[in-house]
Design a protein around this motif. Structure first.
Motif, PDB file in Angstrom:
ATOM      1  N   HIS A  77       0.754  -0.955  -0.039  1.00 58.73           N
ATOM      2  CA  HIS A  77       0.032  -0.003  -0.148  1.00 58.73           C
ATOM      3  C   HIS A  77       0.623   1.134  -0.158  1.00 58.73           C
ATOM      4  O   HIS A  77       0.244   2.369  -0.008  1.00 58.73           O
ATOM      5  CB  HIS A  77      -1.102   0.151   1.274  1.00 58.73           C
ATOM      6  N   GLN A  78       2.408   1.114   0.012  1.00 59.72           N
ATOM      7  CA  GLN A  78       3.073   2.420  -0.464  1.00 59.72           C
ATOM      8  C   GLN A  78       2.531   2.757  -1.589  1.00 59.72           C
ATOM      9  O   GLN A  78       2.384   1.999  -2.443  1.00 59.72           O
ATOM     10  CB  GLN A  78       4.564   1.764  -0.103  1.00 59.72           C
ATOM     11  N   LYS A  79       2.552   4.185  -1.859  1.00 61.43           N
ATOM     12  CA  LYS A  79       2.253   4.725  -2.989  1.00 61.43           C
ATOM     13  C   LYS A  79       2.897   4.287  -4.581  1.00 61.43           C
ATOM     14  O   LYS A  79       2.066   3.856  -5.115  1.00 61.43           O
ATOM     15  CB  LYS A  79       2.313   6.370  -2.770  1.00 61.43           C
ATOM     16  N   GLN A  80       4.117   4.311  -4.436  1.00 62.09           N
ATOM     17  CA  GLN A  80       4.722   3.758  -5.671  1.00 62.09           C
ATOM     18  C   GLN A  80       4.516   2.319  -5.860  1.00 62.09           C
ATOM     19  O   GLN A  80       4.324   1.972  -7.148  1.00 62.09           O
ATOM     20  CB  GLN A  80       6.341   4.294  -5.379  1.00 62.09           C
TER      21      GLN A  80
ATOM     22  N   TRP B 252       2.073   0.670  -4.803  1.00 60.16           N
ATOM     23  CA  TRP B 252       0.793   0.249  -5.197  1.00 60.16           C
ATOM     24  C   TRP B 252       0.474   0.650  -6.438  1.00 60.16           C
ATOM     25  O   TRP B 252      -0.265  -0.042  -7.278  1.00 60.16           O
ATOM     26  CB  TRP B 252      -0.244   1.139  -4.091  1.00 60.16           C
ATOM     27  N   ILE B 253       0.997   1.704  -7.108  1.00 54.62           N
ATOM     28  CA  ILE B 253       0.793   2.212  -8.617  1.00 54.62           C
ATOM     29  C   ILE B 253       1.353   1.124  -9.501  1.00 54.62           C
ATOM     30  O   ILE B 253       0.998   0.605 -10.313  1.00 54.62           O
ATOM     31  CB  ILE B 253       1.688   3.375  -8.684  1.00 54.62           C
TER      32      ILE B 253
END
Length: 203
Positions: A165-168, A170-171
């Motif tokens: 679920h860390q932004k990068q 997750w992307i």
């Protein structure tokens, strides 16, 4: 020889059993509301989920093994042609639904994937009824590989090997899921276009 002849079918049936073992272990939680499985401590939950992840990998490997044995030793059977794709669908349903349960995959992707899987299964059953065998094509094999990679990565995040679920992360994960979903759709459409004669009215 009779035992060897039935070996691929037994492996296929073991995949169905393994996926139910996976679901049971995956549902053991420290925050469970306890309908059927009592709440456990967090260490017990972690161990159960690691075992569940290993069981899911073993189930995926049986999919490769039963097909390999059936082709290599010419052990194909009508039972195998019927049960193997059904076992595959049970595997996809069980693993993908649990990923949604733990918020590792959006629900809409699961709906799209499962719709494709069951539509192609229906097409294969229609083909079997008409004496036609629909083999997996290139896109179908790529779809399977992408699904297995998604399950491996999602499962690794599920048991805490990294924070998905860390932004990068997750992307990147979401992009992989979108690619997997697109290939899943295209492969399904391809089956229906190539086998239109099975369901189209004669003109």
């Amino acid at each position: 020889m009779a035992n060897l002849k039935n070996l691929p079918n037994r492996i296929t049936l073991s995949r169905i059993l393994l996926i139910f073992v996976f679901v049971a272990l995956a549902n053991i939680r420290s925050d469970s509301i306890g309908f059927f499985i009592p709440t456990v401590s967090e260490p017990v939950e972690e161990v159960c989920h690691i075992i569940a992840y290993i069981v899911a990998i073993l189930a995926a490997l049986t999919d490769l093994l039963d097909g390999f044995l059936a082709r290599k030793y010419h052990l194909e059977s009508d039972f195998g042609r019927l049960v193997d794709p059904l076992a595959d669908k049970i595997f996809v349903v069980g693993t993908f639904v649990m990923m949604a349960e733990y918020k590792l995959m959006p629900g809409w992707i699961i709906i799209v994937v499962l719709t494709r899987e069951f539509m192609v299964t229906g097409l294969r059953m229609l083909a079997t009824h008409k004496g036609v065998v629909i083999s997996a094509d290139k896109w179908g094999k790529i779809k399977t590989i992408l699904q297995m990679v998604s399950l491996l990565i999602g499962g690794a995040a599920w048991i805490g090997l990294f924070d998905i679920h860390q932004k990068q992360i997750w992307i990147a994960w979401y992009v992989l899921l979108l690619i997997m979903t697109l290939v899943t759709i295209l492969s399904g459409v391809g089956y229906f276009l190539k086998n239109k004669s099975l369901y189209a009215e004669n003109t």
